[in-house]
Enzyme design. Structure first.
Site, PDB file in Angstrom:
ATOM      1  N   ARG A 148       0.859  -1.200   0.000  1.00 33.06           N
ATOM      2  CA  ARG A 148       0.000   0.000   0.000  1.00 33.06           C
ATOM      3  C   ARG A 148       0.889   1.242   0.000  1.00 33.06           C
ATOM      4  O   ARG A 148       0.875   2.032   0.945  1.00 33.06           O
ATOM      5  CB  ARG A 148      -0.930  -0.003   1.205  1.00 33.06           C
ATOM      6  CG  ARG A 148      -1.796  -1.229   1.411  1.00 33.06           C
ATOM      7  CD  ARG A 148      -2.647  -1.620   0.261  1.00 33.06           C
ATOM      8  NE  ARG A 148      -3.925  -0.984   0.097  1.00 33.06           N
ATOM      9  CZ  ARG A 148      -5.038  -1.257   0.770  1.00 33.06           C
ATOM     10  NH1 ARG A 148      -5.029  -2.123   1.742  1.00 33.06           N
ATOM     11  NH2 ARG A 148      -6.165  -0.659   0.482  1.00 33.06           N
ATOM     12  N   GLN A 182      -0.889   3.300  -5.532  1.00 34.46           N
ATOM     13  CA  GLN A 182      -2.297   3.691  -5.394  1.00 34.46           C
ATOM     14  C   GLN A 182      -3.087   3.568  -6.686  1.00 34.46           C
ATOM     15  O   GLN A 182      -4.240   3.154  -6.679  1.00 34.46           O
ATOM     16  CB  GLN A 182      -2.385   5.127  -4.863  1.00 34.46           C
ATOM     17  CG  GLN A 182      -2.262   5.175  -3.351  1.00 34.46           C
ATOM     18  CD  GLN A 182      -2.333   6.576  -2.798  1.00 34.46           C
ATOM     19  OE1 GLN A 182      -2.508   7.543  -3.531  1.00 34.46           O
ATOM     20  NE2 GLN A 182      -2.174   6.694  -1.492  1.00 34.46           N
ATOM     21  N   ASP A 188      -4.233   0.023  -7.108  1.00 33.55           N
ATOM     22  CA  ASP A 188      -4.712  -0.627  -5.891  1.00 33.55           C
ATOM     23  C   ASP A 188      -6.168  -1.074  -6.034  1.00 33.55           C
ATOM     24  O   ASP A 188      -7.105  -0.313  -5.765  1.00 33.55           O
ATOM     25  CB  ASP A 188      -4.534   0.360  -4.728  1.00 33.55           C
ATOM     26  CG  ASP A 188      -4.832  -0.254  -3.386  1.00 33.55           C
ATOM     27  OD1 ASP A 188      -5.434  -1.346  -3.341  1.00 33.55           O
ATOM     28  OD2 ASP A 188      -4.467   0.361  -2.369  1.00 33.55           O
ATOM     29  N   SER A 209      -8.435  -0.850  -2.819  1.00 35.48           N
ATOM     30  CA  SER A 209      -9.023   0.459  -2.523  1.00 35.48           C
ATOM     31  C   SER A 209     -10.149   0.794  -3.484  1.00 35.48           C
ATOM     32  O   SER A 209     -11.222   1.226  -3.071  1.00 35.48           O
ATOM     33  CB  SER A 209      -7.961   1.560  -2.619  1.00 35.48           C
ATOM     34  OG  SER A 209      -7.043   1.431  -1.580  1.00 35.48           O
ATOM     35  N   TYR A 237      -1.834  -0.794   8.613  1.00 30.57           N
ATOM     36  CA  TYR A 237      -2.997  -1.634   8.878  1.00 30.57           C
ATOM     37  C   TYR A 237      -3.214  -1.781  10.376  1.00 30.57           C
ATOM     38  O   TYR A 237      -2.342  -1.460  11.182  1.00 30.57           O
ATOM     39  CB  TYR A 237      -2.785  -3.031   8.290  1.00 30.57           C
ATOM     40  CG  TYR A 237      -2.913  -3.105   6.799  1.00 30.57           C
ATOM     41  CD1 TYR A 237      -4.162  -3.014   6.197  1.00 30.57           C
ATOM     42  CD2 TYR A 237      -1.803  -3.294   5.998  1.00 30.57           C
ATOM     43  CE1 TYR A 237      -4.292  -3.112   4.827  1.00 30.57           C
ATOM     44  CE2 TYR A 237      -1.912  -3.389   4.621  1.00 30.57           C
ATOM     45  CZ  TYR A 237      -3.172  -3.303   4.040  1.00 30.57           C
ATOM     46  OH  TYR A 237      -3.295  -3.395   2.690  1.00 30.57           O
TER      47      TYR A 237
HETATM   48  P1  NAD Z   1      -8.814  -3.126   5.785  1.00 28.21           P
HETATM   49  O1  NAD Z   1      -9.854  -3.485   4.784  1.00 28.21           O
HETATM   50  O2  NAD Z   1      -7.679  -4.039   6.043  1.00 28.21           O
HETATM   51  O3  NAD Z   1      -9.559  -2.873   7.196  1.00 28.21           O
HETATM   52  C1  NAD Z   1     -10.666  -1.994   7.313  1.00 28.21           C
HETATM   53  C2  NAD Z   1     -10.573  -1.222   8.605  1.00 28.21           C
HETATM   54  O4  NAD Z   1     -10.888  -2.072   9.716  1.00 28.21           O
HETATM   55  C3  NAD Z   1      -9.193  -0.646   8.891  1.00 28.21           C
HETATM   56  O5  NAD Z   1      -9.301   0.763   8.975  1.00 28.21           O
HETATM   57  C4  NAD Z   1      -8.812  -1.292  10.221  1.00 28.21           C
HETATM   58  O6  NAD Z   1      -8.055  -0.425  11.033  1.00 28.21           O
HETATM   59  C5  NAD Z   1     -10.163  -1.592  10.825  1.00 28.21           C
HETATM   60  N1  NAD Z   1     -10.172  -2.582  11.908  1.00 28.21           N
HETATM   61  C6  NAD Z   1      -9.466  -3.732  12.036  1.00 28.21           C
HETATM   62  N2  NAD Z   1      -9.771  -4.372  13.180  1.00 28.21           N
HETATM   63  C7  NAD Z   1     -10.705  -3.617  13.817  1.00 28.21           C
HETATM   64  C8  NAD Z   1     -11.415  -3.727  15.042  1.00 28.21           C
HETATM   65  N3  NAD Z   1     -11.228  -4.777  15.853  1.00 28.21           N
HETATM   66  N4  NAD Z   1     -12.287  -2.755  15.369  1.00 28.21           N
HETATM   67  C9  NAD Z   1     -12.478  -1.698  14.548  1.00 28.21           C
HETATM   68  N5  NAD Z   1     -11.852  -1.517  13.369  1.00 28.21           N
HETATM   69  C10 NAD Z   1     -10.969  -2.459  13.011  1.00 28.21           C
HETATM   70  O7  NAD Z   1      -8.226  -1.693   5.521  1.00 28.21           O
HETATM   71  P2  NAD Z   1      -8.096  -0.860   4.163  1.00 28.21           P
HETATM   72  O8  NAD Z   1      -9.340  -0.095   3.964  1.00 28.21           O
HETATM   73  O9  NAD Z   1      -7.668  -1.745   3.064  1.00 28.21           O
HETATM   74  O10 NAD Z   1      -6.929   0.150   4.516  1.00 28.21           O
HETATM   75  C11 NAD Z   1      -6.181   0.091   5.686  1.00 28.21           C
HETATM   76  C12 NAD Z   1      -5.078   1.148   5.708  1.00 28.21           C
HETATM   77  O11 NAD Z   1      -4.311   1.167   4.523  1.00 28.21           O
HETATM   78  C13 NAD Z   1      -5.570   2.554   5.870  1.00 28.21           C
HETATM   79  O12 NAD Z   1      -4.629   3.222   6.683  1.00 28.21           O
HETATM   80  C14 NAD Z   1      -5.502   3.147   4.535  1.00 28.21           C
HETATM   81  O13 NAD Z   1      -5.421   4.571   4.557  1.00 28.21           O
HETATM   82  C15 NAD Z   1      -4.239   2.510   4.046  1.00 28.21           C
HETATM   83  N6  NAD Z   1      -4.211   2.494   2.594  1.00 28.21           N
HETATM   84  C16 NAD Z   1      -3.101   2.963   1.959  1.00 28.21           C
HETATM   85  C17 NAD Z   1      -3.063   2.973   0.571  1.00 28.21           C
HETATM   86  C18 NAD Z   1      -1.880   3.479  -0.176  1.00 28.21           C
HETATM   87  O14 NAD Z   1      -1.171   4.329   0.304  1.00 28.21           O
HETATM   88  N7  NAD Z   1      -1.625   2.921  -1.359  1.00 28.21           N
HETATM   89  C19 NAD Z   1      -4.130   2.476  -0.144  1.00 28.21           C
HETATM   90  C20 NAD Z   1      -5.232   2.002   0.536  1.00 28.21           C
HETATM   91  C21 NAD Z   1      -5.256   2.000   1.927  1.00 28.21           C
END
Ligand code: NAD
Length: 369
Positions: free
Chosen positions: A121, A126, A129, A132, A225
């Site tokens: 990530r 991005q 991705d 996302s 994460y």
């Molecule tokens: P994900 O689908 O893995 O998880 C969804 C959300 O669930 C996350 O925000 C996580 O913190 C939350 N979660 C996990 N356990 C939990 C619990 N017990 N209670 C409540 N919430 C809980 O996450 P995602 O949407 O794929 O993205 C996660 C991270 O990656 C974020 O910080 C996002 O900004 C980052 N990200 C970065 C890029 C990039 O820079 N290329 C792209 C996408 C996402």
């Protein structure tokens, strides 16, 4: 000349397509030939005629046999993969943890297979991705399902028949899907709260007009994460959440921890404590669900509380989901194909190395994963 191909998606209910007419045009401009199985784009709203300049064939087998590069949303079956040429490239959401019988075919035929779920990530990744881009659609649709199934309005209304209070919507997990869910519920006029175990989500939730629900648990893991909670953290989260759930009308859960089944956050007892007429939409249904009452692909009426476990929500918005997915694939393919259509796989690029699940008859070294 390099041939880039798509066939009709085979998974049940899959409406998305891995190449839209827009990416077909862009790929042709890079000097590649496009081969398409007739009807491949239909369920996403694209007719064969929309794919200008592409070669069309009724038979998936014929298309597979000619492909140098196969783009897919979900992977074709092992039987279909066997029809690909030796050394062919496959790119898509290949679900490597479920690769089972597909992986031996990739190895036997020396395919280069890239599972874009495995991209790191990073900022540069991005534009490729798929997690996302597809999560955005899933979060949006989850809230629309909740709004449709809830026996109430989302917005506040002042009418001659009295004032209607707005629905209280709680979004659990504020990653990409959760933030889109918050934005969507907010646009529909609900009172929206969100919570996550990553503290930086507070600002993101608030910037969308939501309120951060502080349950006093923080669990930041690697690479941005979340990590799995300890038993004590889980107990604290559950106690505070149970009390809060008695007050909300709609819950959309989106919590995930990479490489693990979805964390169980909403228990049977919590559902039993919710008001009749409340709705839970569990977006994590595909990976086991965040709610213990979730049945993937079904709706369960739990004494007046509806628990919905929809599958493949991105496919419900197939037009825009496909547009984003195919741009993600195109951007990735640009790493492998130069401007004269020649393929050269740069394994020194971490995006290429980390997403590769098979190459030249071997699985990449664990260190590259
Ligand atoms: P994900 O689908 O893995 O998880 C969804 C959300 O669930 C996350 O925000 C996580 O913190 C939350 N979660 C996990 N356990 C939990 C619990 N017990 N209670 C409540 N919430 C809980 O996450 P995602 O949407 O794929 O993205 C996660 C991270 O990656 C974020 O910080 C996002 O900004 C980052 N990200 C970065 C890029 C990039 O820079 N290329 C792209 C996408 C996402």
């Amino acid at each position: 000349m390099t041939t880039v191909a798509i066939i009709r998606e085979q998974a049940e209910g899959e409406r998305r397509v891995a190449m839209t007419p827009e990416t077909c045009r862009k790929l042709r401009a890079k000097g590649v030939q496009i081969q398409i199985q007739c009807g491949a784009g239909l369920s996403a709203g694209f007719s064969d005629a929309d794919y200008e300049g592409a070669l069309l064939d009724q038979s998936a087998d014929a298309v597979l046999q000619q492909a140098d590069v196969l783009l897919c949303v979900q992977s074709p079956s092992p039987e279909n993969l066997l029809l690909l040429k030796e050394g062919a490239i496959i790119i898509g959401a290949l679900a490597p943890h479920l690769a089972g019988q597909r992986l031996p075919v990739h190895l036997q035929l020396k395919h280069s297979a890239f599972a874009l779920e495995k991209l790191p990530r990073t900022t540069r990744a991005q534009a490729m991705d798929i997690l996302s881009s597809q999560a955005g659609m899933a979060g949006y649709k989850a809230v629309l399902i909740a709004a449709q199934r809830a026996p109430r309005f989302f917005p506040m209304l002042t009418t001659a028949a009295g004032t209607i209070r707005p629905s209280r919507v709680l979004i659990v997990g504020a990653g990409v899907a959760g933030l889109q869910a918050i934005a969507t519920a907010k646009r529909l006029g609900a009172q929206v709260e969100g919570f996550d175990v990553r503290p930086e989500t507070r600002e993101q939730i608030e910037s969308l007009g939501g309120k951060f629900l502080d349950l006093g648990v923080s669990a930041v893991g690697e690479g941005g994460y979340a990590r799995a909670l300890t038993d004590d953290e889980r107990a604290l989260q559950q106690e505070r959440l149970a009390a809060h759930l008695k007050l909300v009308d709609v819950v959309v859960t989106t919590a995930a921890v990479p490489g693990r089944p979805a964390p169980k956050i909403i228990t049977d007892a919590m559902v039993a404590g919710m008001r009749r007429g409340s709705v839970v939409v569990d977006l994590a249904a595909e990976t086991g669900g965040n709610c213990t009452r979730t049945e993937p692909g079904s709706e369960v009426d739990c004494d007046g509380v509806l628990v919905i476990g929809p599958l493949n929500l991105a496919s419900m918005g197939a037009v825009h989901a496909s547009e984003m997915f195919s741009r993600n694939l195109f951007n990735f393919l640009c790493l492998l194909i130069d401007d004269t259509g020649v393929v050269n796989i740069p394994f020194d690029d971490e995006l290429v190395a980390k997403s590769c699940i098979a190459h030249n008859g071997a699985e990449p070294a664990q260190g590259a994963q």
